[in-house]
Design a protein around this motif. Structure first.
Motif, PDB file in Angstrom:
ATOM      1  N   LEU A   1      44.475  62.383 -16.981  1.00 49.90           N
ATOM      2  CA  LEU A   1      44.855  62.412 -18.421  1.00 49.90           C
ATOM      3  C   LEU A   1      44.228  61.685 -19.451  1.00 49.90           C
ATOM      4  O   LEU A   1      43.598  62.105 -20.696  1.00 49.90           O
ATOM      5  CB  LEU A   1      46.301  62.719 -18.237  1.00 49.90           C
ATOM      6  CG  LEU A   1      46.934  63.314 -19.764  1.00 49.90           C
ATOM      7  CD1 LEU A   1      45.573  64.558 -20.801  1.00 49.90           C
ATOM      8  CD2 LEU A   1      47.722  63.921 -20.256  1.00 49.90           C
ATOM      9  N   ASN A   2      44.506  60.520 -18.878  1.00 45.90           N
ATOM     10  CA  ASN A   2      43.734  59.515 -19.869  1.00 45.90           C
ATOM     11  C   ASN A   2      42.107  59.598 -19.883  1.00 45.90           C
ATOM     12  O   ASN A   2      42.411  58.926 -21.046  1.00 45.90           O
ATOM     13  CB  ASN A   2      44.232  58.172 -19.541  1.00 45.90           C
ATOM     14  CG  ASN A   2      45.673  58.002 -18.836  1.00 45.90           C
ATOM     15  OD1 ASN A   2      46.632  58.567 -20.008  1.00 45.90           O
ATOM     16  ND2 ASN A   2      45.962  56.714 -18.610  1.00 45.90           N
ATOM     17  N   PHE A   3      41.615  59.420 -18.901  1.00 47.86           N
ATOM     18  CA  PHE A   3      40.498  59.523 -19.312  1.00 47.86           C
ATOM     19  C   PHE A   3      39.815  60.757 -19.253  1.00 47.86           C
ATOM     20  O   PHE A   3      38.739  61.134 -20.244  1.00 47.86           O
ATOM     21  CB  PHE A   3      40.218  60.086 -17.377  1.00 47.86           C
ATOM     22  CG  PHE A   3      38.622  60.335 -16.958  1.00 47.86           C
ATOM     23  CD1 PHE A   3      37.686  59.692 -17.196  1.00 47.86           C
ATOM     24  CD2 PHE A   3      37.580  61.912 -17.330  1.00 47.86           C
ATOM     25  CE1 PHE A   3      36.006  59.441 -16.826  1.00 47.86           C
ATOM     26  CE2 PHE A   3      36.971  62.349 -16.532  1.00 47.86           C
ATOM     27  CZ  PHE A   3      35.883  61.112 -17.185  1.00 47.86           C
ATOM     28  N   ALA A   4      40.002  62.137 -19.476  1.00 49.07           N
ATOM     29  CA  ALA A   4      40.113  63.501 -19.973  1.00 49.07           C
ATOM     30  C   ALA A   4      40.666  63.123 -21.318  1.00 49.07           C
ATOM     31  O   ALA A   4      39.481  63.237 -22.442  1.00 49.07           O
ATOM     32  CB  ALA A   4      41.112  64.645 -20.013  1.00 49.07           C
TER      33      ALA A   4
ATOM     34  N   ASP B   1      35.599  53.737 -17.619  1.00 46.21           N
ATOM     35  CA  ASP B   1      35.113  55.244 -16.876  1.00 46.21           C
ATOM     36  C   ASP B   1      34.799  56.617 -17.715  1.00 46.21           C
ATOM     37  O   ASP B   1      33.648  57.039 -17.620  1.00 46.21           O
ATOM     38  CB  ASP B   1      36.275  56.403 -15.801  1.00 46.21           C
ATOM     39  CG  ASP B   1      36.976  55.383 -14.835  1.00 46.21           C
ATOM     40  OD1 ASP B   1      36.261  54.144 -14.359  1.00 46.21           O
ATOM     41  OD2 ASP B   1      37.853  55.636 -14.259  1.00 46.21           O
ATOM     42  N   ALA B   2      35.410  56.843 -18.841  1.00 49.63           N
ATOM     43  CA  ALA B   2      35.848  57.680 -20.245  1.00 49.63           C
ATOM     44  C   ALA B   2      33.404  57.713 -20.729  1.00 49.63           C
ATOM     45  O   ALA B   2      32.933  58.421 -21.229  1.00 49.63           O
ATOM     46  CB  ALA B   2      36.151  58.382 -20.875  1.00 49.63           C
TER      47      ALA B   2
ATOM     48  N   ALA C   1      37.571  63.260 -24.425  1.00 50.13           N
ATOM     49  CA  ALA C   1      37.413  64.547 -25.489  1.00 50.13           C
ATOM     50  C   ALA C   1      37.013  63.645 -27.172  1.00 50.13           C
ATOM     51  O   ALA C   1      36.588  63.732 -27.789  1.00 50.13           O
ATOM     52  CB  ALA C   1      39.392  64.681 -25.900  1.00 50.13           C
ATOM     53  N   ARG C   2      37.788  62.363 -27.048  1.00 45.60           N
ATOM     54  CA  ARG C   2      37.746  61.596 -28.168  1.00 45.60           C
ATOM     55  C   ARG C   2      36.368  61.056 -28.152  1.00 45.60           C
ATOM     56  O   ARG C   2      35.931  60.611 -29.473  1.00 45.60           O
ATOM     57  CB  ARG C   2      38.959  60.111 -28.260  1.00 45.60           C
ATOM     58  CG  ARG C   2      40.173  60.625 -28.437  1.00 45.60           C
ATOM     59  CD  ARG C   2      40.506  59.154 -28.709  1.00 45.60           C
ATOM     60  NE  ARG C   2      42.184  59.837 -28.328  1.00 45.60           N
ATOM     61  CZ  ARG C   2      43.703  59.000 -28.468  1.00 45.60           C
ATOM     62  NH1 ARG C   2      43.026  58.216 -28.290  1.00 45.60           N
ATOM     63  NH2 ARG C   2      44.939  59.527 -27.588  1.00 45.60           N
TER      64      ARG C   2
END
Ligand SMILES: Nc1ncnc2c1ncn2[C@@H]1O[C@H](COP(=O)(O)OP(=O)(O)O)[C@@H](O)[C@H]1O
Ligand SMILES: O=C(O)C(=O)C[C@H](O)[C@H](O)COP(=O)(O)O
Length: 317
Positions: free
Chosen positions: A37-40, A262-263, A44-45
């Protein structure tokens, strides 16, 4: 069409109001966490169109997480609230130097109800990248490993890039269990975003050249070894580069830096940037995350990263 999708468990993360051993902490702030979820949220940001596949408890905490994630602009059409499974919890301990420990309460995770049959092939088909991590695999190492493998095989069928962060949490499984399970996923992986310890656990080697040779054996084309305050070493089909860390304003809380990195790496890949630029961008995000308390609170918006890298001027608001 989504740029990135991921699947995993989320938790209410209780951040301590003061630093030091958790047994003496009397109050906590209720936040939201979970590696995938952190990655998602990080994606998104940055402006990527992002989706999250999950299950949450049909309870107050589940509703809170759902609202929070929706508010971050992550697509939640593949998230359901389920009865009979409490939303998972995570209490954090943060020491004076920013390092920390996590205490999970995630038995009977709502994601136990997420089965191979519930995977929506169309949702996977329309994405550019499927990101998976060892955290979700460890939450239910038999069912979830099969689920991840199925999701990866659907991704491969539709030419969706698969990225893996081993994110090995030894509170959830043993080294041997992690190695055995994650090795079965590696043949489908295109992008590996790992720590040194995790690479050693997976491949039995630590030198970059040896890790790289192992990645090539598995057909992994892109990746990075995250080196904390030493930055990261990255590779693509043509080269290996070590890129030093960006100096954080202050190290406050290191949890979530890897997910933010990762993001940033996936963002750069999707922009077709060269490896050097991708690593600089991802390292900048990692350094920004460690300077903020919370698992995802420090994940920057694209504009913030560009200000940090000097590509954009800071505008006072
Ligand atoms: N103390 C730090 N100073 C600067 N950058 C950091 C620091 N800690 C982490 N980072 C950045 O965040 C990335 C991920 O952090 P790391 O601790 O290696 O991963 P993980 O959170 O997965 O253990 C690093 O590769 C680096 O870019
Ligand atoms: O999902 C879990 O089990 C967690 O521990 C939640 C944490 O927020 C992330 O896993 C942080 O991971 P890093 O970015 O590697 O520091």
């Amino acid at each position: 069409m989504k740029d990135v999708i991921t699947l995993g468990d989320a938790m209410i993360t209780f951040n301590p109001a003061v630093k030091g051993p958790m047994k003496y902490v009397q109050s906590f702030h209720r936040n939201v966490g979970g590696a995938e979820l952190n990655f998602a949220i990080g994606c998104a940001r940055l402006g990527l169109s992002t989706g999250w596949i999950s299950r949450l408890g049909n309870d107050e905490f589940g509703r809170h997480i759902l609202n929070f994630v929706r508010g971050e602009g992550v697509d939640i059409s593949e998230v359901k609230l389920v009865d009979g499974y409490p939303t998972s919890l995570n209490f954090k301990e943060i020491m004076e130097d920013g390092s920390g420990r996590t205490f999970y309460y995630r038995e009977k995770s709502p994601t136990e109800t997420l089965t191979v049959d519930s995977l929506n092939e169309e949702y996977i088909r329309q994405a550019k990248v499927l990101h998976v991590t060892g955290v979700f695999a460890a939450v239910d190492q038999h069912k979830n490993v099969e689920l991840i493998k199925k999701a990866c095989s659907l991704a491969k069928k539709h030419n969706v890039l698969v990225s893996l962060d081993p994110n090995i949490r030894l509170k959830l499984w043993s080294k041997e269990e992690a190695r055995t399970a994650l090795t079965t996923i590696l043949p489908d992986v295109d992008v590996l975003l790992t720590g040194t310890d995790e690479a050693e656990l997976l491949f039995g080697v630590t030198e970059m050249d040896d890790v790289l040779a192992k990645c090539r054996e598995f057909g992994i084309r892109y990746g990075a070894i995250k080196l904390g305050s030493d930055g990261a070493a990255g590779f693509d089909p043509d080269q290996v580069i070590h890129k030093g860390a960006v100096k954080p304003r202050k190290v406050v809380d290191t949890v979530g830096a890897g997910d933010g990195f990762d993001a940033g790496f996936i963002y750069g890949l999707l922009q077709n940037w060269d490896l050097d630029k991708i690593l600089r961008f991802a390292n900048t995000i990692g350094a920004m995350v460690v300077s903020v308390s919370g698992d995802n609170e420090g994940l920057p918006y694209l504009e913030d990263v560009l200000v940090e890298t000097g590509e954009k001027k800071f505008i006072e608001r």
